[in-house]
Scaffold this active site. Sequence first.
Site, PDB file in Angstrom:
ATOM      1  N   PRO A   2       0.813  -1.220   0.000  1.00 22.72           N
ATOM      2  CA  PRO A   2       0.000   0.000   0.000  1.00 22.72           C
ATOM      3  C   PRO A   2       0.842   1.264   0.000  1.00 22.72           C
ATOM      4  O   PRO A   2       1.688   1.452   0.871  1.00 22.72           O
ATOM      5  CB  PRO A   2      -0.814  -0.104   1.293  1.00 22.72           C
ATOM      6  CG  PRO A   2      -0.543  -1.461   1.853  1.00 22.72           C
ATOM      7  CD  PRO A   2       0.712  -1.950   1.250  1.00 22.72           C
ATOM      8  N   GLU A   3       0.630   2.093  -0.983  1.00 19.98           N
ATOM      9  CA  GLU A   3       1.218   3.429  -1.013  1.00 19.98           C
ATOM     10  C   GLU A   3       0.057   4.417  -0.976  1.00 19.98           C
ATOM     11  O   GLU A   3      -1.072   4.014  -0.710  1.00 19.98           O
ATOM     12  CB  GLU A   3       2.078   3.611  -2.277  1.00 19.98           C
ATOM     13  CG  GLU A   3       3.148   2.531  -2.414  1.00 19.98           C
ATOM     14  CD  GLU A   3       4.027   2.694  -3.649  1.00 19.98           C
ATOM     15  OE1 GLU A   3       4.119   3.809  -4.179  1.00 19.98           O
ATOM     16  OE2 GLU A   3       4.611   1.691  -4.082  1.00 19.98           O
TER      17      GLU A   3
END
Length: 264
Positions: A2-3
């Site tokens: 996850p960014e």
Amino acid sequence: MPELPEVETVLRSLLPHLPGRTIVQARFSSRLVLREDPARAARALRGRTVLALRRHAKFLLFELSGGMTLSVHLGMTGKLLWNAEPGPYARAVFELDQGRLVYDDVRQFGRIELDCRRAEKLGPDALGLAAERFAELLAARRGRIKPLLLNQRFVGGMGNIYTDEALFRARIHPLAAAERLKRARVQRLHEAMQQILAEAVATGGSSISDYVNADGDAGSFQINHQVYGREGEPCARCRARIRRIVVAGRGTHFCPRCQRLPKA
DNA sequence: ATCTATTCCTGGCTGC
DNA sequence: TGCAGCCAGGAATAGA
């Protein structure tokens, strides 16, 4: 992994469910994810209402009644799942007056904290960052551009995938010296970052391994990746083979023809 | 200030 | 098929 776009997608999928809900019970089963006494944390959370939900960089911030902010960082494999059955990797379960929020995290690189001190130490959020501000921040730094973009104290939210994709789109070598980038290139990089992040948010993020939003939906931006995970494949722009090197300990993907390293 | 190496963690690979 | 060994990486940390 996850960014910013994935965290934004999780935020959006939680917004219809969470604000207004009250925590009836919180359970924690990982001393890595929650690094304090779980019973004490559970007591502190019980009875609090979620007033608002927001994101800063890769942090999800739950503003609770009584002036408390709960922060969640998904790390590598963290997921927030709405009304899910807690599985073997459920590290925290929040029972609400209506519904249940499960924090699931195989590798336990994620963190849950009862304050937002870590998030507050970070630089400005990458999404929506003004071009002039970006140029100013960049002018105050030295060093290679990729590690700088990954530095959350510089700008918050860029991770390995979107950094590689933005540098490709801006045609900047990941090892280029930040302080030597010409104005036009800085502008191009800023524009590439904004475009990439916005496009990724619009497609629900990238689902590389098993990333899903709170409703269990995968994103689709990975099909638009031009360099990340494409070592050896032809560059979409010039057909040269995409290369992979290691920068700051991270797999780094770029086109050796489109992204030239200016000679020192 | 910037850099590298190390640590955390484990499912899913690779290769024998 | 089985299994050892390695890989991925966000962020904190130590040490150069």
